[in-house]
Design a protein around this motif. Structure first.
Motif, mmCIF file in Angstrom:
data_model
loop_
_atom_site.group_PDB
_atom_site.id
_atom_site.type_symbol
_atom_site.label_atom_id
_atom_site.label_comp_id
_atom_site.label_asym_id
_atom_site.label_seq_id
_atom_site.Cartn_x
_atom_site.Cartn_y
_atom_site.Cartn_z
ATOM 1 N N ILE A 214 -46.689 14.879 -9.808
ATOM 2 C CA ILE A 214 -45.418 14.641 -10.508
ATOM 3 C C ILE A 214 -44.305 15.453 -9.854
ATOM 4 O O ILE A 214 -43.219 14.942 -9.574
ATOM 5 C CB ILE A 214 -45.538 15.007 -12.001
ATOM 6 N N VAL A 215 -44.579 16.730 -9.605
ATOM 7 C CA VAL A 215 -43.570 17.599 -8.985
ATOM 8 C C VAL A 215 -43.241 17.106 -7.580
ATOM 9 O O VAL A 215 -42.070 17.078 -7.173
ATOM 10 C CB VAL A 215 -44.067 19.060 -8.950
ATOM 11 N N HIS A 216 -44.266 16.715 -6.828
ATOM 12 C CA HIS A 216 -44.054 16.239 -5.447
ATOM 13 C C HIS A 216 -43.305 14.917 -5.424
ATOM 14 O O HIS A 216 -42.362 14.735 -4.637
ATOM 15 C CB HIS A 216 -45.411 16.072 -4.752
ATOM 16 N N ARG A 217 -43.694 13.982 -6.271
ATOM 17 C CA ARG A 217 -43.119 12.638 -6.263
ATOM 18 C C ARG A 217 -41.782 12.573 -6.983
ATOM 19 O O ARG A 217 -40.876 11.850 -6.573
ATOM 20 C CB ARG A 217 -44.106 11.656 -6.912
ATOM 21 N N GLU A 218 -41.662 13.299 -8.102
ATOM 22 C CA GLU A 218 -40.499 13.112 -8.982
ATOM 23 C C GLU A 218 -39.700 14.389 -9.246
ATOM 24 O O GLU A 218 -38.790 14.384 -10.062
ATOM 25 C CB GLU A 218 -40.970 12.537 -10.322
ATOM 26 N N LYS A 219 -40.072 15.504 -8.638
ATOM 27 C CA LYS A 219 -39.419 16.800 -8.796
ATOM 28 C C LYS A 219 -39.844 17.485 -10.109
ATOM 29 O O LYS A 219 -40.400 16.873 -11.018
ATOM 30 C CB LYS A 219 -37.883 16.698 -8.732
ATOM 31 N N PHE A 220 -39.514 18.777 -10.207
ATOM 32 C CA PHE A 220 -40.035 19.632 -11.281
ATOM 33 C C PHE A 220 -39.659 19.132 -12.673
ATOM 34 O O PHE A 220 -40.501 19.086 -13.579
ATOM 35 C CB PHE A 220 -39.534 21.063 -11.094
ATOM 36 N N PHE A 221 -38.403 18.761 -12.882
ATOM 37 C CA PHE A 221 -37.969 18.408 -14.241
ATOM 38 C C PHE A 221 -38.571 17.096 -14.733
ATOM 39 O O PHE A 221 -38.463 16.774 -15.913
ATOM 40 C CB PHE A 221 -36.439 18.376 -14.325
ATOM 41 N N ALA A 222 -39.222 16.347 -13.825
ATOM 42 C CA ALA A 222 -39.934 15.148 -14.263
ATOM 43 C C ALA A 222 -41.119 15.501 -15.152
ATOM 44 O O ALA A 222 -41.622 14.647 -15.885
ATOM 45 C CB ALA A 222 -40.416 14.351 -13.045
ATOM 46 N N LEU A 223 -41.578 16.747 -15.085
ATOM 47 C CA LEU A 223 -42.636 17.202 -15.985
ATOM 48 C C LEU A 223 -42.198 17.096 -17.440
ATOM 49 O O LEU A 223 -43.028 16.996 -18.346
ATOM 50 C CB LEU A 223 -43.023 18.651 -15.674
ATOM 51 N N TYR A 224 -40.893 17.120 -17.674
ATOM 52 C CA TYR A 224 -40.348 17.087 -19.034
ATOM 53 C C TYR A 224 -39.718 15.731 -19.364
ATOM 54 O O TYR A 224 -38.974 15.617 -20.325
ATOM 55 C CB TYR A 224 -39.312 18.205 -19.207
ATOM 56 N N LYS A 225 -40.062 14.703 -18.569
ATOM 57 C CA LYS A 225 -39.515 13.372 -18.827
ATOM 58 C C LYS A 225 -39.983 12.880 -20.206
ATOM 59 O O LYS A 225 -41.157 12.948 -20.540
ATOM 60 C CB LYS A 225 -39.978 12.394 -17.748
ATOM 61 N N GLY A 226 -39.047 12.399 -20.982
ATOM 62 C CA GLY A 226 -39.363 11.950 -22.337
ATOM 63 C C GLY A 226 -39.277 13.052 -23.374
ATOM 64 O O GLY A 226 -39.383 12.789 -24.571
ATOM 65 N N ASN A 227 -39.059 14.308 -22.922
ATOM 66 C CA ASN A 227 -39.036 15.404 -23.893
ATOM 67 C C ASN A 227 -37.770 15.392 -24.744
ATOM 68 O O ASN A 227 -37.769 15.903 -25.861
ATOM 69 C CB ASN A 227 -39.179 16.759 -23.193
ATOM 70 N N GLY A 228 -36.681 14.788 -24.225
ATOM 71 C CA GLY A 228 -35.466 14.662 -25.036
ATOM 72 C C GLY A 228 -35.727 13.795 -26.255
ATOM 73 O O GLY A 228 -35.371 14.162 -27.390
ATOM 74 N N ALA A 229 -36.374 12.647 -26.018
ATOM 75 C CA ALA A 229 -36.750 11.783 -27.137
ATOM 76 C C ALA A 229 -37.746 12.486 -28.045
ATOM 77 O O ALA A 229 -37.720 12.317 -29.273
ATOM 78 C CB ALA A 229 -37.350 10.473 -26.615
ATOM 79 N N GLN A 230 -38.609 13.290 -27.431
ATOM 80 C CA GLN A 230 -39.586 14.043 -28.218
ATOM 81 C C GLN A 230 -38.892 15.017 -29.163
ATOM 82 O O GLN A 230 -39.286 15.160 -30.324
ATOM 83 C CB GLN A 230 -40.519 14.804 -27.265
ATOM 84 N N MET A 231 -37.841 15.701 -28.688
ATOM 85 C CA MET A 231 -37.151 16.674 -29.528
ATOM 86 C C MET A 231 -36.399 15.981 -30.668
ATOM 87 O O MET A 231 -36.338 16.487 -31.791
ATOM 88 C CB MET A 231 -36.174 17.507 -28.690
ATOM 89 N N VAL A 232 -35.804 14.806 -30.356
ATOM 90 C CA VAL A 232 -35.122 14.034 -31.403
ATOM 91 C C VAL A 232 -36.115 13.669 -32.496
ATOM 92 O O VAL A 232 -35.800 13.666 -33.686
ATOM 93 C CB VAL A 232 -34.476 12.773 -30.810
ATOM 94 N N ARG A 233 -37.345 13.334 -32.069
ATOM 95 C CA ARG A 233 -38.384 12.940 -33.025
ATOM 96 C C ARG A 233 -39.042 14.139 -33.693
ATOM 97 O O ARG A 233 -39.329 14.117 -34.887
ATOM 98 C CB ARG A 233 -39.459 12.128 -32.297
ATOM 99 N N ILE A 234 -39.290 15.197 -32.939
ATOM 100 C CA ILE A 234 -40.206 16.229 -33.423
ATOM 101 C C ILE A 234 -39.586 17.139 -34.474
ATOM 102 O O ILE A 234 -40.304 17.681 -35.321
ATOM 103 C CB ILE A 234 -40.773 17.069 -32.254
ATOM 104 N N PHE A 235 -38.258 17.322 -34.452
ATOM 105 C CA PHE A 235 -37.681 18.162 -35.509
ATOM 106 C C PHE A 235 -37.885 17.524 -36.882
ATOM 107 O O PHE A 235 -38.434 18.172 -37.784
ATOM 108 C CB PHE A 235 -36.198 18.457 -35.264
#
Length: 317
Positions: A61-82
């Motif tokens: 993931i880091v090699h193909r999509e860079k480091f912050f791709a590890l957190y892809k979808g986490n914005g939607a996760q935070m909207v949902r998880i609170f």
């Protein structure tokens, strides 16, 4: 006046529980977001990652999509998880009072039903955001179908059959939530009680509010939460895999067969991949993420309760 004061006090307790639960959910999910993403990619056999293991997948993931791709979808996760965490923990406190009054304070059934009810209530309110988060996390850089949360929701709604598309995999989620939430809360409450009763000198300290009660120390909170998460995930994981396959079915023409019902999806997964490589695919990573996630979730909630003055400590007799 007394009734008004009691109502204000009850409302304050609920609002504090909502805040504590929401913060606990956000902290726990952010802590394991990279593992969450690779779990989704492995569960649904993403073509770029299906041949890799957990750590190889994270490196790719880091090699193909860079480091912050590890957190892809986490914005939607935070909207949902609170709202999810807030609802789950607040509902647990309310259900615990209800079932304790009905079944008794030492009832094992009351603890399990309180946790199961809390999980089901939270899922009912926040499920569409979980589906959207899974879709966003499944995307690989250069092959994006959705540009963000709103775009994913509108596209799914228009192209995949309306509101039903946002609830793909809802039935297995509910079926899996009962044992998962029920067992996780049940195990945590019982482990906490056992620590306080049999190992107070090693696992407990005085309540900060000086009520004469005991509270678990931080390492003990983490241990109890982690063990509770491991036990709960062991029982509910196949339904989690089923949910993901149904949520992601429409992302690829080859996988659309997985979106036609829970029983059919479970059967297809079993026939094509078996138990270990199908229904329990990604279980190793799930332990790696579920244990710290549950540990952080329960620990943060307990700490927030103490900070907000909700935890008066437990007296063991």
């Amino acid at each position: 006046m007394a009734v008004k004061a009691e109502h204000k006090s009850s409302l304050e307790l609920v609002l504090k529980s909502i805040l504590a639960g929401g913060v606990a959910g956000m902290c726990s999910k952010t802590a394991v977001a990279p593992l969450d993403r690779i779990k989704i990619l492995l569960q649904a056999h993403n073509k770029h990652y299906q041949h890799l293991g957990v750590f190889g997948g994270l490196r790719e993931i880091v090699h193909r999509e860079k480091f912050f791709a590890l957190y892809k979808g986490n914005g939607a996760q935070m909207v949902r998880i609170f709202p999810y965490g807030a609802t789950q923990f607040t509902a647990f406190e309310l259900y615990k009072k209800l079932f304790t009054n009905l079944l008794g304070s030492n009832s094992h059934a009351a603890k399990f039903l309180s946790g199961a009810g809390a999980g089901v209530t939270a899922v009912l309110l926040t499920y569409p955001l979980d589906t959207i988060r899974a879709r966003l996390a499944f995307q690989v850089t250069g092959e994006h179908v959705y540009t963000g949360i709103l775009h994913a929701a509108v596209t799914m709604f228009k192209q995949e059959g309306g509101i039903r598309a946002l609830y793909q995999g809802f039935v297995p989620t509910l079926c899996g939530m009962v044992p998962y939430a029920g067992l996780s809360f049940y195990c945590f409450e019982n482990l906490k009680f056992l620590c306080m009763k049999y190992l107070p000198g090693h696992t407990c300290g005085p309540c900060p509010r000086n009520t004469g009660g005991l509270v678990l120390l931080l390492p003990a909170k983490l241990l109890c939460g982690g063990l509770a998460g491991a036990v709960a995930q062991s029982f509910s994981y196949p339904l989690d895999v089923t949910r993901r396959r149904m949520q992601l079915a429409m992302m690829n023409p080859d996988t659309r067969k997985y979106g036609s019902g829970m029983v059919k999806t479970i059967t297809l997964i079993y026939r094509q991949h078996g138990v270990l490589r199908g229904l329990y695919r990604g279980m190793t990573i799930n332990y790696l993420r579920a244990v710290p996630m549950a540990a952080v979730s329960f620990t943060t909630y307990e700490l927030m309760k103490q900070l907000l003055g909700l935890d008066t400590g437990m007296k063991i007799t």
